[in-house]
Enzyme design. Structure first.
Site, short mmCIF file in Angstrom:
data_model
loop_
_atom_site.label_atom_id
_atom_site.label_comp_id
_atom_site.label_asym_id
_atom_site.label_seq_id
_atom_site.Cartn_x
_atom_site.Cartn_y
_atom_site.Cartn_z
N ASN A 85 -11.68 54.64 18.66
CA ASN A 85 -11.44 53.23 18.43
C ASN A 85 -10.17 52.83 19.16
OD1 ASN A 85 -13.66 53.06 16.64
ND2 ASN A 85 -12.40 53.85 14.97
N GLY A 91 -11.11 48.57 15.92
CA GLY A 91 -11.14 49.23 14.61
C GLY A 91 -10.15 50.35 14.45
N HIS A 98 -6.93 59.22 18.88
CA HIS A 98 -7.66 60.31 18.22
C HIS A 98 -9.14 60.15 18.51
CE1 HIS A 98 -6.89 56.94 15.48
NE2 HIS A 98 -8.11 57.13 15.03
P1 5GP Z 1 -9.11 54.91 13.10
O1 5GP Z 1 -9.55 53.90 12.07
O2 5GP Z 1 -7.68 54.65 13.54
O3 5GP Z 1 -10.06 55.11 14.23
O4 5GP Z 1 -9.13 56.31 12.33
C1 5GP Z 1 -8.07 56.78 11.57
C2 5GP Z 1 -8.61 57.91 10.73
O5 5GP Z 1 -7.52 58.63 10.19
C3 5GP Z 1 -9.45 57.43 9.54
O6 5GP Z 1 -10.75 57.98 9.64
C4 5GP Z 1 -8.69 57.95 8.32
O7 5GP Z 1 -9.53 58.40 7.30
C5 5GP Z 1 -7.85 59.07 8.91
N1 5GP Z 1 -6.60 59.29 8.20
C6 5GP Z 1 -5.73 58.33 7.80
N2 5GP Z 1 -4.67 58.90 7.19
C7 5GP Z 1 -4.89 60.24 7.21
C8 5GP Z 1 -4.14 61.36 6.72
O8 5GP Z 1 -3.06 61.25 6.14
N3 5GP Z 1 -4.67 62.60 6.93
C9 5GP Z 1 -5.88 62.77 7.56
N4 5GP Z 1 -6.30 64.03 7.70
N5 5GP Z 1 -6.60 61.74 8.04
C10 5GP Z 1 -6.11 60.49 7.87
#
Ligand code: 5GP
Ligand code: ZN
Length: 112
Positions: A85, A91, A98
């Site tokens: 994303n 999103g 990542h």
């Molecule tokens: P994005 O929405 O930025 O593409 O994805 C961020 C991801 O990071 C989400 O799927 C969320 O569940 C994950 N995430 C957020 N905080 C943490 C955390 O403290 N530890 C881990 N392992 N994942 C996290």
């Protein structure tokens, strides 16, 4: 810098790590959206895909290759999905790039 994933890299926030080398770290997502859901991140802070430079092309390939190899190890030989994303409209909630790897359930299209 106040970055959640940099804190996971430096160990100040714990994570369930799957793989680590000098360039990347992979760990299970805290809010899994599939039976297999892990993230592959660069160890160097890059906020969004917009900040990826030409010199980062080998790093980007390394992230993708790591995702593929770990997906196979995690039992996703029949198929899996990778998602990156980019920025708010894309999103992205954590501003350290990542690659999501999701597997072991049927994926649908279009995504939400
Ligand atoms: P994005 O929405 O930025 O593409 O994805 C961020 C991801 O990071 C989400 O799927 C969320 O569940 C994950 N995430 C957020 N905080 C943490 C955390 O403290 N530890 C881990 N392992 N994942 C996290
Ligand atoms: Zn960071």
């Amino acid at each position: 810098m106040d970055c959640l994933f940099c804190k996971i890299i430096d160990g100040s926030i714990p994570a369930r790590k799957l793989y680590e080398d000098d360039q990347v770290l992979a760990f299970h997502d805290i809010g899994p959206q599939a039976p297999v859901h892990f993230l592959v991140i660069p160890k160097r802070h890059i906020a969004t895909l917009h900040e990826l430079s030409e010199a980062d092309r080998p790093l980007a390939g390394h992230i993708l290759y790591t995702a593929q190899r770990l997906a196979a190890e995690q039992g996703c030989a029949e198929g899996f999905r990778v998602v990156m994303n980019c920025n708010d409209l894309g999103g992205q909630t954590v501003h350290h790039i990542h690659m999501h790897v999701l597997g072991q359930r049927q994926m649908n299209w279009p995504p939400g």
